[in-house]
Design an enzyme around this catalytic site. Structure first.
Site, PDB file in Angstrom:
ATOM      1  N   TYR A  56       0.767  -1.203  -0.081  1.00 41.53           N
ATOM      2  CA  TYR A  56      -0.003  -0.114  -0.015  1.00 41.53           C
ATOM      3  C   TYR A  56       0.682   1.123  -0.013  1.00 41.53           C
ATOM      4  CZ  TYR A  56      -3.528  -3.399   1.537  1.00 41.53           C
ATOM      5  OH  TYR A  56      -4.497  -4.454   1.562  1.00 41.53           O
ATOM      6  N   HIS A 120      -0.080 -12.039   0.709  1.00 42.00           N
ATOM      7  CA  HIS A 120      -0.725 -11.027  -0.029  1.00 42.00           C
ATOM      8  C   HIS A 120      -1.134 -11.364  -1.232  1.00 42.00           C
ATOM      9  CE1 HIS A 120      -1.726  -6.377  -0.379  1.00 42.00           C
ATOM     10  NE2 HIS A 120      -2.728  -7.114  -0.593  1.00 42.00           N
TER      11      HIS A 120
END
Length: 301
Positions: A56, A120
Site C-alpha cells: 500500500y 498478500h
C-alpha cells in the site's frame, strides 16, 4: 463496539476494524497528520485491529501507521500486515523474501512483532512456492515469536479452499465477497468453522461501488454492476440515507463474520463509520436495496 473471537486464535477483535491502505495515498493523496489522527480516533473509539501491507503506497502506509502507533500501548490494538506483494506486478512468496519483508515491516511499524502476517493476493503467485516456501516461512516466524498468527489473502474464494486442502492456516482475509451486492463469502464459512480458521472481511463498500461518490473510474466491475449499485445509492439518498451506512451495518451485523475492515484516512469518516456500526439497521430500506441489487447478486470481477 462489538468484539468477536477470530477462529481458534486468542484475538477478540472489534467487529469494525481499520484498513490502513488509505494511509498510503492509494485512493487519494492524504494529509499525513490527518491520517495519524484517523488511527488515533479509531483506537480511541474502540477499534482494536489495524491491517496494512508494504504494497500500500509502496511502503508509505506502513511508515505512516508506524508513526501513528508509536507511543501507544501495544496492548491496545492488534496489528496485521502482509508479505509477498510489493508492486502491481511484483510478487515473491519465497521463504527468504517473506522473512526479509517482515523485518522491513517491523522497522517501519516501529514494533518487534505483528499479531497477524498474511501472504498478500496469493492468486497472482506460484501456488507451489506459496505452499512449499511461503507457508513454512510463516510457521517458522510464528515459532520465533515475530508473528502470533498467519494466513493468506486474495480475491477469488476458491484460492482459500485450494490452500486449505494443502496446509493449515490461522486466518484468511477476503475482500468484496460480503457486502450488499455479494455475499458469496458465506459459501466458505462452514469450511472455515470446521477448520477453526479465522476470517477477516474487507471492503464492505465493494471498493467504492456502494457510496455516494460515484464508482471510481478504475473499478473492474461490469457496467451492469456499476449501474445497479448507482441505482441503489440513489434510492438510499431519495429516502434520506447513505448507502455506505447501510453497507457497513449490513457487513458488521452478521456474527459469522468476526470483523470487517473499512479503509479511510479521514478522522471524521472513521468516527462516522464507527457510529454507524453501532446503530440499528433500517430493515425496510435494506429489503428494498437488496431487491434492486438482486440481478447482480454474487457477481464478481
Amino acid at each position: 463496539m462489538d468484539y468477536r473471537k477470530i477462529g481458534n486464535t486468542d484475538l477478540k477483535v472489534s467487529n469494525l476494524s481499520l484498513g490502513a491502505s488509505s494511509l498510503g495515498s492509494v485512493f487519494r493523496e492524504i494529509n499525513e497528520e490527518e491520517g495519524i489522527r484517523t488511527v488515533h480516533m479509531a483506537i480511541d473509539m474502540g477499534i482494536n485491529l489495524i491491517d496494512v501491507s508494504p504494497y500500500y503506497g509502496l511502503t508509505k502506509a506502513e511508515s505512516v501507521l508506524g508513526r501513528a502507533i508509536h507511543g501507544i500501548q501495544r496492548e491496545k490494538f492488534f496489528l496485521s500486515t502482509k508479505a509477498g506483494r510489493f508492486g502491481d506486478n511484483e510478487f515473491d512468496f519465497s521463504g527468504d523474501r517473506i522473512t526479509e519483508s517482515l523485518e522491513e515491516s517491523l522497522k517501519r511499524l516501529k514494533t518487534d512483532y505483528v499479531d497477524i502476517l498474511l501472504l498478500h493476493d496469493i492468486e497472482f503467485g506460484s501456488f507451489n512456492q506459496i505452499v512449499e516456501e511461503g507457508i513454512p516461512a510463516l510457521q517458522k516466524l510464528k515459532k520465533e515469536g515475530k508473528i502470533r498468527y498467519f494466513g493468506v489473502s486474495g480475491l477469488p474464494l476458491d484460492i482459500f479452499n485450494k490452500t486449505l486442502e494443502q496446509t493449515t492456516l490461522d486466518v484468511i482475509l477476503s475482500y468484496c465477497h460480503y457486502s450488499l451486492n455479494d455475499t458469496s463469502l458465506l459459501e466458505i464459512t462452514p469450511l472455515l468453522e470446521e477448520r477453526k480458521v479465522g476470517l477477516i472481511n474487507a471492503s464492505p463498500l465493494s471498493m467504492g461501488l456502494l457510496t455516494n461518490k460515484g464508482v471510481p473510474p478504475w473499478h473492474p466491475a461490469s457496467e451492469e454492476i456499476k449501474q445497479l449499485c448507482d441505482k441503489a445509492a440513489t434510492f438510499c439518498r431519495e429516502n434520506g440515507e447513505d448507502i455506505a451506512k447501510l453497507a457497513i451495518q449490513f457487513s458488521v451485523s452478521n456474527k459469522v463474520i468476526p470483523t470487517t475492515l473499512v479503509s479511510t484516512a479521514s478522522s471524521d469518516n472513521i468516527a462516522k463509520n464507527i457510529r454507524w456500526a453501532s446503530e440499528p439497521i433500517d430493515k425496510k430500506l435494506l429489503e428494498e436495496v437488496l431487491k434492486i441489487l438482486a440481478p447482480i447478486h454474487n457477481q464478481t470481477w
